[in-house]
Design a protein around this motif. Structure first.
Motif, mmCIF file in Angstrom:
data_model
loop_
_atom_site.group_PDB
_atom_site.id
_atom_site.type_symbol
_atom_site.label_atom_id
_atom_site.label_comp_id
_atom_site.label_asym_id
_atom_site.label_seq_id
_atom_site.Cartn_x
_atom_site.Cartn_y
_atom_site.Cartn_z
ATOM 1 N N ALA A 213 2.454 -57.283 53.333
ATOM 2 C CA ALA A 213 1.128 -56.673 53.342
ATOM 3 C C ALA A 213 1.109 -55.311 52.658
ATOM 4 N N SER A 214 2.237 -54.615 52.701
ATOM 5 C CA SER A 214 2.237 -53.222 52.218
ATOM 6 C C SER A 214 2.927 -53.031 50.876
ATOM 7 N N ASP A 215 3.684 -54.027 50.403
ATOM 8 C CA ASP A 215 4.486 -53.862 49.200
ATOM 9 C C ASP A 215 3.848 -54.559 47.997
ATOM 10 N N THR A 216 4.025 -53.958 46.821
ATOM 11 C CA THR A 216 3.503 -54.524 45.579
ATOM 12 C C THR A 216 4.466 -54.223 44.442
ATOM 13 N N LEU A 217 4.650 -55.195 43.557
ATOM 14 C CA LEU A 217 5.475 -55.010 42.373
ATOM 15 C C LEU A 217 4.581 -54.953 41.142
ATOM 16 N N ASP A 218 4.666 -53.846 40.411
ATOM 17 C CA ASP A 218 3.970 -53.702 39.132
ATOM 18 C C ASP A 218 4.975 -53.961 38.018
ATOM 19 N N LEU A 219 4.678 -54.903 37.133
ATOM 20 C CA LEU A 219 5.558 -55.221 36.005
ATOM 21 C C LEU A 219 4.909 -54.773 34.700
ATOM 22 N N TYR A 220 5.721 -54.112 33.867
ATOM 23 C CA TYR A 220 5.253 -53.591 32.583
ATOM 24 C C TYR A 220 6.198 -54.028 31.476
ATOM 25 N N TYR A 221 5.694 -54.001 30.225
ATOM 26 C CA TYR A 221 6.564 -54.179 29.075
ATOM 27 C C TYR A 221 6.274 -53.096 28.053
ATOM 28 N N ALA A 222 7.253 -52.848 27.178
ATOM 29 C CA ALA A 222 7.102 -51.886 26.095
ATOM 30 C C ALA A 222 7.725 -52.468 24.835
ATOM 31 N N ALA A 223 7.030 -52.337 23.703
ATOM 32 C CA ALA A 223 7.526 -52.897 22.453
ATOM 33 C C ALA A 223 8.637 -52.069 21.839
ATOM 34 N N ASN A 224 8.723 -50.792 22.209
ATOM 35 C CA ASN A 224 9.741 -49.890 21.664
ATOM 36 C C ASN A 224 10.408 -49.148 22.809
ATOM 37 N N ALA A 225 11.625 -49.566 23.152
ATOM 38 C CA ALA A 225 12.315 -48.967 24.294
ATOM 39 C C ALA A 225 12.685 -47.518 24.057
ATOM 40 N N SER A 226 12.865 -47.111 22.799
ATOM 41 C CA SER A 226 13.258 -45.725 22.506
ATOM 42 C C SER A 226 12.109 -44.752 22.741
ATOM 43 N N SER A 227 10.882 -45.242 22.607
ATOM 44 C CA SER A 227 9.698 -44.428 22.854
ATOM 45 C C SER A 227 8.636 -45.310 23.502
ATOM 46 N N TYR B 171 4.652 -63.294 29.962
ATOM 47 C CA TYR B 171 3.893 -62.595 28.932
ATOM 48 C C TYR B 171 4.458 -62.978 27.576
ATOM 49 N N THR B 172 3.784 -62.591 26.508
ATOM 50 C CA THR B 172 4.211 -62.919 25.149
ATOM 51 C C THR B 172 4.850 -61.706 24.498
ATOM 52 N N LEU B 173 6.025 -61.895 23.916
ATOM 53 C CA LEU B 173 6.743 -60.783 23.310
ATOM 54 C C LEU B 173 5.995 -60.238 22.094
ATOM 55 N N PRO B 174 5.797 -58.923 22.027
ATOM 56 C CA PRO B 174 5.202 -58.322 20.828
ATOM 57 C C PRO B 174 6.269 -58.156 19.743
ATOM 58 N N SER B 175 5.904 -57.579 18.613
ATOM 59 C CA SER B 175 6.870 -57.268 17.572
ATOM 60 C C SER B 175 7.688 -56.048 17.992
ATOM 61 N N GLY B 176 8.911 -56.004 17.542
ATOM 62 C CA GLY B 176 9.800 -54.899 17.896
ATOM 63 C C GLY B 176 11.177 -55.431 18.243
ATOM 64 N N THR B 177 12.214 -54.790 17.722
ATOM 65 C CA THR B 177 13.571 -55.305 17.906
ATOM 66 C C THR B 177 14.247 -54.793 19.163
ATOM 67 N N ASN B 178 13.718 -53.717 19.731
ATOM 68 C CA ASN B 178 14.368 -53.091 20.892
ATOM 69 C C ASN B 178 13.310 -52.861 21.959
ATOM 70 N N GLN B 179 13.105 -53.869 22.831
ATOM 71 C CA GLN B 179 12.008 -53.835 23.786
ATOM 72 C C GLN B 179 12.509 -53.590 25.212
ATOM 73 N N ALA B 180 11.573 -53.453 26.138
ATOM 74 C CA ALA B 180 11.948 -53.161 27.525
ATOM 75 C C ALA B 180 10.901 -53.687 28.484
ATOM 76 N N ILE B 181 11.333 -53.919 29.711
ATOM 77 C CA ILE B 181 10.418 -54.190 30.820
ATOM 78 C C ILE B 181 10.702 -53.191 31.929
ATOM 79 N N ARG B 182 9.698 -52.929 32.738
ATOM 80 C CA ARG B 182 9.870 -52.027 33.894
ATOM 81 C C ARG B 182 9.321 -52.697 35.140
ATOM 82 N N ALA B 183 10.061 -52.550 36.226
ATOM 83 C CA ALA B 183 9.608 -52.991 37.550
ATOM 84 C C ALA B 183 9.332 -51.754 38.387
ATOM 85 N N ASN B 184 8.104 -51.605 38.826
ATOM 86 C CA ASN B 184 7.709 -50.499 39.710
ATOM 87 C C ASN B 184 7.366 -51.112 41.065
#
Length: 589
Positions: A513-527, A550-563
């Motif tokens: 009831a109290s917990d939530t996972l937010d998932l994000y992606y980034a096309a450029n892990a360096s920035s 989700y669908t991968l965007p363009s970019g050779t060095n990508q990242a995901i984040r779990a909050n």
């Protein structure tokens, strides 16, 4: 299981007989490889018995090579059990060349072929089989194996009879299926290994192995009763039930699946070593091996002890992902069991990826194994603990061999030679786990387990450039934490722009009831410029697996984040004192 037996050595021959005496038949000798750390305890134990331990012919990479008389294998196993009461183990070899190869390859056995994509996308078929697993069937098999014969020793007739009985049971299960066969794997000793094969429909030359050992031992003497209900009738019973539900549900794997009951494990992994060596010599492409050795005694608060030594790290990660996906709420911990402690070591030594989930930790295992007390009665007269191992075997089979049960559609199967799911390592520059090689996926493994100073998380906070610290309140695995992240393509091909991928997050939840996972992606892990995939609620407290696509965007060095947050609103870096943020960086083609 070889967990309670250790390295093996040989007493020097007695004084030569007088020249006029008839020469005694020369006893067979075998080469063994053992953990080098077992040599001194073994030497001390032998000295107490008036015996002498020969010097190793070779020692390298923590493994030693010795030549021993075959009749001493059980005696020496018992001596090491009494002296150390810990896992060291040994592997028996028929030739010096085989032992030498094992020592030379001990530092880093090389896979014979590229690992396939270890992804999870066959839920309908796996769940269909899981629903059919029955404790009573497992219990009946354990009971039959542990009571029908006084012992299942590898070199006595009762051990051979047990193998004949199991072959008959498996043949009955196979029924009239023309793509299923059951046969002995022939050995030079009385007991034979038993192998049931379901031939793959589209990738028959790629093989998945699920095994346990058939023999039993009583280390107090060769004539003593050795029921071996836990060690290892339970493992054989667990995989037998996996075989049964596969056939009952019309399961036709894409890859070939082989169920194996090994002979002679207790005297140096005899059977599995012979089979693994033969597969290596034949160039057989074994893509994964699951070893079930002791499954019915729950000595630990953890449901599984994942053996880390002499196993494959990527396959271990896949196996724990199967637990999180198909048996959420069950827990595991990492353990080591020493050189040659069970049959997975034979496959690992031969260069094949192997994994072994154990029923306990090494200090909480069944105290009755290798004795007349290893009975079903001692384990409460039930096979309840083995059910979860049988279900793990089912999910391992269904997700690694793919294919489908009746009425379901089989998912795509990667054919190897690329498309492997990589295990991340820590990137000291970006300060987060990273997979630098291209593949079908990227898995954080155990790097994220915990939160900040709570639990075993290393390199905390594991966010890019240490940009977001973890909340410091609460207790490890009572309160919130991200424990693992992975990203993989749905079709088993390499990560590439435009591909649909699945993010799998393993979290420890305090309350749904109290917990939530937010998932994000980034096309450029360096920035990184973070894009929200979605916010997800765990199904309950404890270990939970959450997936998103989700669908991968363009970019050779990508990242995901779990909050992962306690209450509050979605954010890339929320500030709650129970919140945990972790990143995973990966290469995209």
């Amino acid at each position: 299981m070889a967990i309670r037996k250790f390295g093996t050595v040989v007493a020097m021959l007695a004084c030569a007989a007088p020249a006029f005496a008839e020469a005694a038949p020369k006893e067979k000798e075998v080469w063994i490889t053992i953990g080098a750390d077992a040599l001194e305890p073994a030497r001390a134990s032998f000295q107490q018995k008036g015996l002498t331990l020969p010097a190793p012919a070779l020692e390298k990479g923590g493994v030693a090579m010795l030549r021993v008389r075959e009749s001493q294998l059980e005696t020496l196993a018992a001596a090491m059990h009494d002296k150390l009461n810990r896992c060291a183990g040994f592997i028996a070899h028929d030739t010096e060349a085989q032992a030498l190869a094992a020592v030379e390859g001990s530092t880093a056995p090389q896979p014979l072929a590229a690992l396939v994509a270890y992804n999870i996308n066959n839920g309908p078929s796996v769940n269909a089989m899981l629903s059919g697993v029955q404790e009573l069937n497992i219990r009946n098999t354990i009971n039959s194996l542990s009571t029908n014969w006084t012992t299942r020793r590898y070199n006595v007739q009762s051990g051979a009879d047990a193998a004949t009985w199991l072959r008959s049971q498996w043949t009955t299960i196979a029924g009239s299926r023309t793509d299923v066969s059951v046969a002995f794997f022939a050995h030079t000793w009385l007991q034979q290994s038993v192998i049931a094969t379901i031939t793959g429909t589209t990738h028959p030359n790629e093989v998945v192995v699920i095994g346990g050992h058939l023999d039993s031992i009583n280390q107090s003497g060769s004539t003593a009763a050795a029921p071996g209900a836990d060690d290892d009738a339970s493992g054989v019973a667990s995989l037998t039930e996996a075989f049964r539900v596969a056939i009952a549900n019309g399961y036709k794997p894409a890859r070939t699946v082989k169920f194996m009951a090994y002979a002679g494990e207790e005297v140096g992994l005899y059977g599995s070593n012979a089979i693994a060596t033969s597969f290596k010599n034949a160039g057989t492409n074994v893509v994964g091996v699951l070893q079930l050795d002791m499954t019915n005694y729950k000595g630990s608060s953890y449901d599984f002890g994942m053996v880390q030594d002499n196993t494959n790290a990527t396959l271990n990660s896949f196996t724990t992902s199967l637990i999180s996906t198909y048996q959420p709420g069950l827990t595991w911990t990492n353990i080591t069991c020493g050189y040659g402690c069970s049959d997975h070591a034979s496959w690992n030594s031969a260069g094949f990826p192997a994994t072994m989930p154990f029923e306990a930790t090494m200090t909480t295992d069944n105290p009755q194994i290798h004795s007349s007390g290893d009975t079903l009665t001692y384990m409460g007269g039930t096979a309840a603990n083995s059910v979860k191992f049988s279900k793990l075997a089912v999910s391992f089979m269904g997700e690694l061999a793919k294919g489908a049960t009746t009425g379901n559609t089989p998912p795509p199967v990667d054919s190897g030679g690329g498309g492997n799911v990589n295990t991340a390592t820590y990137d000291a520059t970006l300060k987060a786990p990273r997979c630098t090689a291209a593949g079908a996926g990227c898995d954080s493994g155990t790097l994220l387990n915990g939160r900040g100073g709570l639990g075993p998380e290393v390199n905390k906070p594991n966010t890019i450039n240490a940009s977001c610290t973890d909340g410091a309140s609460g207790t490890y695995h009572s309160d919130e934490s991200n424990d693992r992240l992975s990203v993989a393509t749905a079709d088993g091909t390499n990560l590439a722009a435009g591909k649909q991928v699945t993010v799998t997050a393993t979290v420890w939840a305090y309350a749904a009831a109290s917990d939530t996972l937010d998932l994000y992606y980034a096309a450029n892990a360096s920035s990184p410029s973070w894009v929200l995939i979605g916010s997800y609620k765990p199904a309950g407290s404890g270990a939970r697996t959450i997936t998103a696509n989700y669908t991968l965007p363009s970019g050779t060095n990508q990242a995901i984040r779990a909050n992962f947050r306690y209450q509050g609103s979605a954010g890339v870096c929320t500030t709650g004192s129970y919140d945990d943020r972790d990143d995973l960086i990966f290469t995209v083609q």
